[in-house]
Write a protein that holds these residues in place. Structure first.
Motif, short mmCIF file in Angstrom:
data_model
loop_
_atom_site.label_atom_id
_atom_site.label_comp_id
_atom_site.label_asym_id
_atom_site.label_seq_id
_atom_site.Cartn_x
_atom_site.Cartn_y
_atom_site.Cartn_z
N PRO A 8 0.82 -1.22 0.00
CA PRO A 8 0.00 0.00 0.00
C PRO A 8 0.85 1.27 0.00
O PRO A 8 0.51 2.24 -0.68
N LYS A 11 2.14 1.82 -3.50
CA LYS A 11 1.05 2.25 -4.36
C LYS A 11 0.78 3.75 -4.17
O LYS A 11 0.57 4.49 -5.14
N ARG A 12 0.78 4.18 -2.91
CA ARG A 12 0.50 5.59 -2.62
C ARG A 12 1.58 6.50 -3.18
O ARG A 12 1.29 7.54 -3.76
N PHE A 15 1.25 6.61 -6.94
CA PHE A 15 0.08 7.39 -7.32
C PHE A 15 0.35 8.89 -7.20
O PHE A 15 -0.01 9.67 -8.09
N GLY A 46 -6.10 3.42 -12.31
CA GLY A 46 -6.51 3.22 -10.94
C GLY A 46 -7.92 2.69 -10.84
O GLY A 46 -8.63 2.52 -11.84
N ALA A 79 -8.92 -3.46 -2.84
CA ALA A 79 -7.59 -2.86 -3.00
C ALA A 79 -6.48 -3.91 -3.04
O ALA A 79 -5.50 -3.76 -3.78
N PRO A 85 -3.57 1.76 -7.68
CA PRO A 85 -4.06 2.53 -6.53
C PRO A 85 -5.58 2.50 -6.49
O PRO A 85 -6.25 2.46 -7.54
N THR A 113 -5.43 3.73 -1.18
CA THR A 113 -4.48 4.78 -1.57
C THR A 113 -4.97 6.16 -1.16
O THR A 113 -4.18 7.07 -0.93
N ASN A 155 1.48 10.20 2.07
CA ASN A 155 1.05 9.96 0.70
C ASN A 155 -0.39 9.47 0.59
O ASN A 155 -0.91 9.36 -0.52
#
Length: 304
Positions: A8, A11-12, A15, A46, A79, A85, A113, A155
């Protein structure tokens, strides 16, 4: 196999970098984990998780009946199934500012995200229905401040959605958006914009990323990706579209069964078994099983 390999946090971060590029990012709505994987397979940037879809999935109207536990749980299921994301609809934050703070941390822990919180009175209404009410300015700003203060990953995207356009007009929407940004919102979701010119006016007013909602049968025209990019939008969602298409196709199939007693005439409209197996990675699971179970244990001398 199983769940996404990308964490995660990664991903953040990815993104945020994509959002900073200035390109328009496309986030179709996923109505379950499998549809999220299909969105990824088709090459979108996304996944969006709609509160209206989560409500409908439970057979409920979108009027604030779902709980934080239900939303966070379904968000986690979706998710974790994709490398993309995922941004989720957190309605009004599920309560007062302290509840909003808990909502942020629950959604962080669920692997999302980002999220958006709206400025409607609770219980809320679907953003494209008449009769909405919005909270006063101070309440709206407190929700955003609480969300920003509570997050542990910088993030994690805290987006402010404002529904005031349909209640008090465009100027009020722009004014509130500016104040939400000052309160710490990373992005703005101006709901129910009536024209490209309104999106353009919002773009000129704030310097954070903007989201456009292209939901069908609502108050906004269904603009193309290119039209939205041309007026400076950063994100576009189609929140309920995949559910609507799936339910429409299902209704047609049920009618076919009633009329003809067979679905032979619908085979060309179905996802083939091989496509489903590819999407859920049957081969990966089979390879794992073979590696774990298809082996022999060497006997030591004297053992039987």
């Amino acid at each position: 196999m199983l769940y996404a390999k990308t964490s995660p946090a990664d991903k953040r971060a990815a993104f945020r970098a994509s959002l900073a590029s200035g390109e328009l990012l496309r986030f179709p709505g996923a109505f379950n984990p499998l549809s999220a994987r299909l969105i990824e397979q088709k090459g979108f940037e996304g996944v969006y998780i709609s509160g209206a879809v989560l409500s409908a999935d439970l057979g409920l109207p979108d009027i604030g009946l779902t709980t934080l536990t239900e939303v966070a749980g379904r968000g986690k299921q979706i998710a974790r199934m994709t490398e993309l994301p995922a941004i989720i609809d957190a309605d009004t934050g599920f309560g007062e500012p302290m509840n909003v703070a808990r909502t942020v941390q629950e959604l962080e822990d669920a692997g999302l995200t980002g999220m958006h919180i709206e400025d409607q009175v609770n219980p809320k209404r679907c953003g494209h229905l008449d009769g909405k009410q919005v909270v006063d300015e101070e309440t709206a700003l407190k929700r955003i401040r609480a969300a920003v203060d509570a997050r542990r990953d910088d993030n994690f995207l805290v987006m402010a959605r404002t529904d005031i356009r349909a209640v008090e007009g465009l100027d009020a929407s722009i004014d509130r958006a500016k104040k939400l940004v000052d309160a710490g919102a990373d992005a703005i979701f101006p709901e129910a914009m009536a024209s490209l010119e309104e999106f353009e006016a919002m773009r000129a007013a704030v310097d954070v990323p903007l989201l456009a909602n292209m939901t069908e049968f609502g108050k906004s025209e269904l603009f193309t990706v290119q039209q939205l990019a041309d007026v400076g939008m950063n994100l576009v969602i189609w929140p309920v579209s995949t559910l609507r298409i799936s339910m429409g196709a299902t209704a047609g199939a049920l009618d076919e069964l009633i009329s003809y007693g067979t679905l032979t005439g619908k085979l060309d409209e179905m996802q083939h078994r091989s496509e489903l197996y590819d999407l859920v990675d049957y081969e990966g699971y089979n390879h794992f099983d073979s590696g774990v179970f298809n082996f022999t244990v060497q006997e030591r001398p004297g053992q039987r």
